[in-house]
Design a protein around this motif. Structure first.
Motif, PDB file in Angstrom:
ATOM      1  N   SER A  61      65.176  54.437  47.916  1.00  0.00           N
ATOM      2  CA  SER A  61      66.241  54.472  46.686  1.00  0.00           C
ATOM      3  C   SER A  61      65.545  54.845  45.173  1.00  0.00           C
ATOM      4  CB  SER A  61      67.002  52.989  46.653  1.00  0.00           C
ATOM      5  OG  SER A  61      66.020  52.098  45.898  1.00  0.00           O
ATOM      6  N   ALA A  62      66.544  55.337  44.407  1.00  0.00           N
ATOM      7  CA  ALA A  62      65.883  55.462  42.941  1.00  0.00           C
ATOM      8  C   ALA A  62      65.391  54.215  42.247  1.00  0.00           C
ATOM      9  CB  ALA A  62      67.148  55.934  41.902  1.00  0.00           C
ATOM     10  N   ASP A  63      65.801  52.948  42.698  1.00  0.00           N
ATOM     11  CA  ASP A  63      65.047  51.633  42.078  1.00  0.00           C
ATOM     12  C   ASP A  63      63.717  51.440  42.233  1.00  0.00           C
ATOM     13  OD1 ASP A  63      67.648  51.194  41.245  1.00  0.00           O
ATOM     14  OD2 ASP A  63      68.187  49.735  42.804  1.00  0.00           O
ATOM     15  N   GLY A  64      63.091  52.459  43.419  1.00  0.00           N
ATOM     16  CA  GLY A  64      61.758  52.366  43.549  1.00  0.00           C
ATOM     17  C   GLY A  64      60.989  53.299  42.598  1.00  0.00           C
ATOM     18  N   ILE A  65      61.692  53.936  41.674  1.00  0.00           N
ATOM     19  CA  ILE A  65      60.924  54.690  40.731  1.00  0.00           C
ATOM     20  C   ILE A  65      60.820  54.042  39.391  1.00  0.00           C
ATOM     21  CG2 ILE A  65      60.961  57.016  39.592  1.00  0.00           C
ATOM     22  CD1 ILE A  65      60.399  57.310  42.707  1.00  0.00           C
ATOM     23  N   PHE A 230      66.884  35.956  27.785  1.00  0.00           N
ATOM     24  CA  PHE A 230      66.452  34.515  27.344  1.00  0.00           C
ATOM     25  C   PHE A 230      65.283  33.759  28.356  1.00  0.00           C
ATOM     26  CE2 PHE A 230      70.455  34.779  25.228  1.00  0.00           C
ATOM     27  CZ  PHE A 230      70.291  34.169  23.752  1.00  0.00           C
ATOM     28  N   ASP A 231      64.955  34.783  29.478  1.00  0.00           N
ATOM     29  CA  ASP A 231      64.078  34.388  30.254  1.00  0.00           C
ATOM     30  C   ASP A 231      62.558  34.385  29.777  1.00  0.00           C
ATOM     31  OD1 ASP A 231      66.053  33.888  32.110  1.00  0.00           O
ATOM     32  OD2 ASP A 231      65.620  35.616  33.336  1.00  0.00           O
ATOM     33  N   HIS A 232      61.806  33.559  30.014  1.00  0.00           N
ATOM     34  CA  HIS A 232      60.325  33.686  29.477  1.00  0.00           C
ATOM     35  C   HIS A 232      59.453  34.629  30.172  1.00  0.00           C
ATOM     36  CE1 HIS A 232      60.290  29.370  27.660  1.00  0.00           C
ATOM     37  NE2 HIS A 232      61.101  30.149  27.301  1.00  0.00           N
ATOM     38  N   ASP A 233      59.771  34.997  31.579  1.00  0.00           N
ATOM     39  CA  ASP A 233      59.124  35.887  32.383  1.00  0.00           C
ATOM     40  C   ASP A 233      60.138  37.362  32.266  1.00  0.00           C
ATOM     41  OD1 ASP A 233      57.340  34.097  33.075  1.00  0.00           O
ATOM     42  OD2 ASP A 233      58.535  33.481  34.870  1.00  0.00           O
ATOM     43  N   HIS A 234      59.162  38.250  32.332  1.00  0.00           N
ATOM     44  CA  HIS A 234      60.093  39.599  32.653  1.00  0.00           C
ATOM     45  C   HIS A 234      60.726  39.715  33.886  1.00  0.00           C
ATOM     46  CE1 HIS A 234      59.706  43.712  30.645  1.00  0.00           C
ATOM     47  NE2 HIS A 234      59.727  44.110  31.852  1.00  0.00           N
ATOM     48  N   PRO A 235      61.631  40.545  33.755  1.00  0.00           N
ATOM     49  CA  PRO A 235      62.755  40.791  35.152  1.00  0.00           C
ATOM     50  C   PRO A 235      61.699  41.137  36.352  1.00  0.00           C
ATOM     51  CG  PRO A 235      63.831  41.722  33.050  1.00  0.00           C
ATOM     52  CD  PRO A 235      62.335  41.533  32.586  1.00  0.00           C
ATOM     53  N   LYS A 236      62.028  40.553  37.539  1.00  0.00           N
ATOM     54  CA  LYS A 236      61.462  40.676  38.570  1.00  0.00           C
ATOM     55  C   LYS A 236      62.036  41.927  39.627  1.00  0.00           C
ATOM     56  CE  LYS A 236      59.356  36.641  38.003  1.00  0.00           C
ATOM     57  NZ  LYS A 236      57.856  36.725  37.718  1.00  0.00           N
ATOM     58  N   ALA A 237      63.114  42.160  39.167  1.00  0.00           N
ATOM     59  CA  ALA A 237      63.705  43.355  40.011  1.00  0.00           C
ATOM     60  C   ALA A 237      63.111  44.687  39.449  1.00  0.00           C
ATOM     61  CB  ALA A 237      65.113  43.397  40.213  1.00  0.00           C
ATOM     62  N   MET A 238      62.963  45.867  40.547  1.00  0.00           N
ATOM     63  CA  MET A 238      62.562  47.064  40.252  1.00  0.00           C
ATOM     64  C   MET A 238      63.568  47.720  39.675  1.00  0.00           C
ATOM     65  SD  MET A 238      59.279  48.097  40.384  1.00  0.00           S
ATOM     66  CE  MET A 238      59.538  49.752  40.812  1.00  0.00           C
ATOM     67  N   PRO A 239      63.672  48.931  38.906  1.00  0.00           N
ATOM     68  CA  PRO A 239      62.551  49.493  38.213  1.00  0.00           C
ATOM     69  C   PRO A 239      62.036  48.565  36.961  1.00  0.00           C
ATOM     70  CG  PRO A 239      64.217  50.733  37.656  1.00  0.00           C
ATOM     71  CD  PRO A 239      65.002  49.656  38.602  1.00  0.00           C
ATOM     72  N   GLU A 240      62.920  47.787  36.542  1.00  0.00           N
ATOM     73  CA  GLU A 240      62.709  47.179  35.019  1.00  0.00           C
ATOM     74  C   GLU A 240      61.604  46.273  35.082  1.00  0.00           C
ATOM     75  OE1 GLU A 240      67.136  47.962  35.417  1.00  0.00           O
ATOM     76  OE2 GLU A 240      65.621  46.770  36.598  1.00  0.00           O
ATOM     77  N   HIS A 241      61.011  45.960  36.297  1.00  0.00           N
ATOM     78  CA  HIS A 241      59.970  44.984  36.520  1.00  0.00           C
ATOM     79  C   HIS A 241      58.615  45.633  36.022  1.00  0.00           C
ATOM     80  CE1 HIS A 241      57.208  41.875  38.180  1.00  0.00           C
ATOM     81  NE2 HIS A 241      56.912  42.763  38.958  1.00  0.00           N
ATOM     82  N   LEU A 242      58.600  47.036  36.032  1.00  0.00           N
ATOM     83  CA  LEU A 242      57.335  47.695  35.608  1.00  0.00           C
ATOM     84  C   LEU A 242      57.655  48.631  34.444  1.00  0.00           C
ATOM     85  CD1 LEU A 242      56.005  49.017  39.004  1.00  0.00           C
ATOM     86  CD2 LEU A 242      55.402  46.847  37.613  1.00  0.00           C
ATOM     87  N   GLU A 243      58.761  48.265  33.600  1.00  0.00           N
ATOM     88  CA  GLU A 243      59.095  49.124  32.513  1.00  0.00           C
ATOM     89  C   GLU A 243      59.368  48.100  31.421  1.00  0.00           C
ATOM     90  OE1 GLU A 243      61.354  53.033  34.676  1.00  0.00           O
ATOM     91  OE2 GLU A 243      62.545  51.394  33.679  1.00  0.00           O
ATOM     92  N   ALA A 244      58.674  48.054  30.261  1.00  0.00           N
ATOM     93  CA  ALA A 244      58.794  47.379  29.444  1.00  0.00           C
ATOM     94  C   ALA A 244      58.966  48.216  28.072  1.00  0.00           C
ATOM     95  CB  ALA A 244      57.676  46.236  28.890  1.00  0.00           C
ATOM     96  N   GLY A 245      59.900  47.849  26.984  1.00  0.00           N
ATOM     97  CA  GLY A 245      60.155  48.651  25.879  1.00  0.00           C
ATOM     98  C   GLY A 245      60.992  49.843  26.030  1.00  0.00           C
TER      99      GLY A 245
END
Length: 380
Positions: A61-65, A230-245
């Motif tokens: 799926s596209a979410d894996g990119i 408001f979460d202290h941790d970065h999102p767990k779901a891909m692809p946002e999990h590996l994308e910050a900023g």
């Protein structure tokens, strides 16, 4: 100028790249950071390019990119986010420093690293892989094609040795994405790292990684994501999990334009043209008395790269002469592949690398061959 440094970056970008970047500059804002038209257009663009890449690599799926700024960031994300003290990783002597240096950092933290050797042509010693596998082996990290020799790695052979074990296959596709057909599901690739500015024909500052469903990578960067603020941790779901900023939306738009162009041509036609050009060059210079060619002698087992040296002459001199006298742009030096140079015996001399694009012409290749012949005579 005859540009033959495409393994560093493609220069002759399709017109679609410029068109899409200009459109993005005038219409797109920050994706996922609002509900107005500018941010919605950016979000649609980013998702569309994810889908294009997922289709190109046959991802689930596209979410894996996940997007990164280049293959170096993608490789750092994967390597530094997957392993910890006590793990064992296998890599090869063919690797770029974008693989080696993250691994050297992990070695200092207690990760064990083993290196698969290669012969004098830079061809990996696949028969030695089983002996390197241990109970705590977590992954094999390998380039799909060497950026120095152009040799294509036999991923099927590697996967065969590890498929019955819980070992990840992480592939650096910097020299193959957009050039060779890559089917991550069929090839059993767990993580694929790629850059947008080489074979994919996109702008610099683009790249990413495919992550198989079920593979969990700790993010290299954390911060703004546009969701779960408001979460202290970065999102767990891909692809946002590996994308910050903020993503490089303008660059991603340009990459999308390049992917549109590539989809019309197809990888089979691209690799056929590039191999034809590199073989044409090789046939004209291989018998020169003072030339030494590197890599698999079968050009069908390489991408469009030909590396060589002329006698004992420093590779930098050869490259400088080609440009200053004949306006031919090539690359010399170590190519960020130190272990490969040690294997080839070229640590001090480096190597001259010619890397073609499907946009190069036979006339350019013939002019290059004649220039090399001319220099060969001058150096006798």
């Amino acid at each position: 100028m005859i540009y033959l440094d495409n393994a560093a970056t493609s220069l002759q970008k399709p017109k679609e790249v410029e068109e899409e970047m200009i459109r993005a500059l005038h219409t797109m804002g920050n994706p996922g950071r609002g509900a107005h038209d500018a941010t919605l257009q950016a979000g649609r663009c980013v998702y569309q390019v994810r889908e294009q890449l997922a289709q190109l690599f046959n991802a689930e799926s596209a979410d894996g990119i996940a997007f990164t700024s280049n293959a170096t960031e993608a490789l750092n994300t994967a390597i530094l986010g997957l392993f910890q003290k006590g793990d064992h990783v296998i890599t090869t002597v063919c690797e770029h420093n974008s693989v080696l240096r993250p691994l050297y950092r992990l070695q200092k933290q207690g990760v064990e690293v083993s290196f698969l050797s290669a012969d004098e042509q830079g061809i990996l010693d696949y028969d030695k892989l089983p002996a390197l596998i241990k109970e705590n082996t977590k992954a094999v990290i390998v380039t799909h094609a060497s950026n120095l020799t152009g040799n294509i790695t036999d991923l099927e052979c590697i996967k065969k040795e590890i498929s019955h074990k819980d070992i990840l296959l992480i592939v650096d596709a910097s020299q193959t994405a957009g050039i060779l057909t890559i089917d991550v599901q069929k090839m059993g690739i767990d993580v694929l790292c790629f850059t947008g500015h080489k074979g994919l024909m996109g702008p610099q500052g683009t790249g990413g990684l495919y992550v198989r469903q079920g593979v969990k990578i700790n993010p290299l960067k954390v911060g703004g994501s546009g969701i779960h603020s408001f979460d202290h941790d970065h999102p767990k779901a891909m692809p946002e999990h590996l994308e910050a900023g903020t993503l490089n939306v303008h660059g991603i738009a340009g990459l999308g334009g390049a992917l549109n162009y590539l989809s019309e041509i197809g990888t089979e036609a691209i690799i056929k043209k590039e191999r034809s050009l590199i073989k044409r060059l090789e046939d004209q210079i291989r018998d020169l008395p003072n030339i030494h060619l590197y890599g698999n002698p079968d050009s069908n087992q390489r991408v469009g790269i030909l590396s060589f040296n002329m006698g004992d002459e420093d590779s930098a001199y050869v490259a400088d002469w080609l440009f200053e006298e004949e306006e031919i742009a090539v690359r010399s030096g170590a190519h960020c592949a130190p272990l490969m140079h040690e294997t080839l015996g070229t640590k001090m001399q480096g190597a001259v690398r010619i890397s073609v694009s499907h946009k190069n012409t036979e006339e350019e290749i013939d002019r290059t061959a004649n220039a090399i012949k001319k220099l060969s005579q001058l150096l006798e």
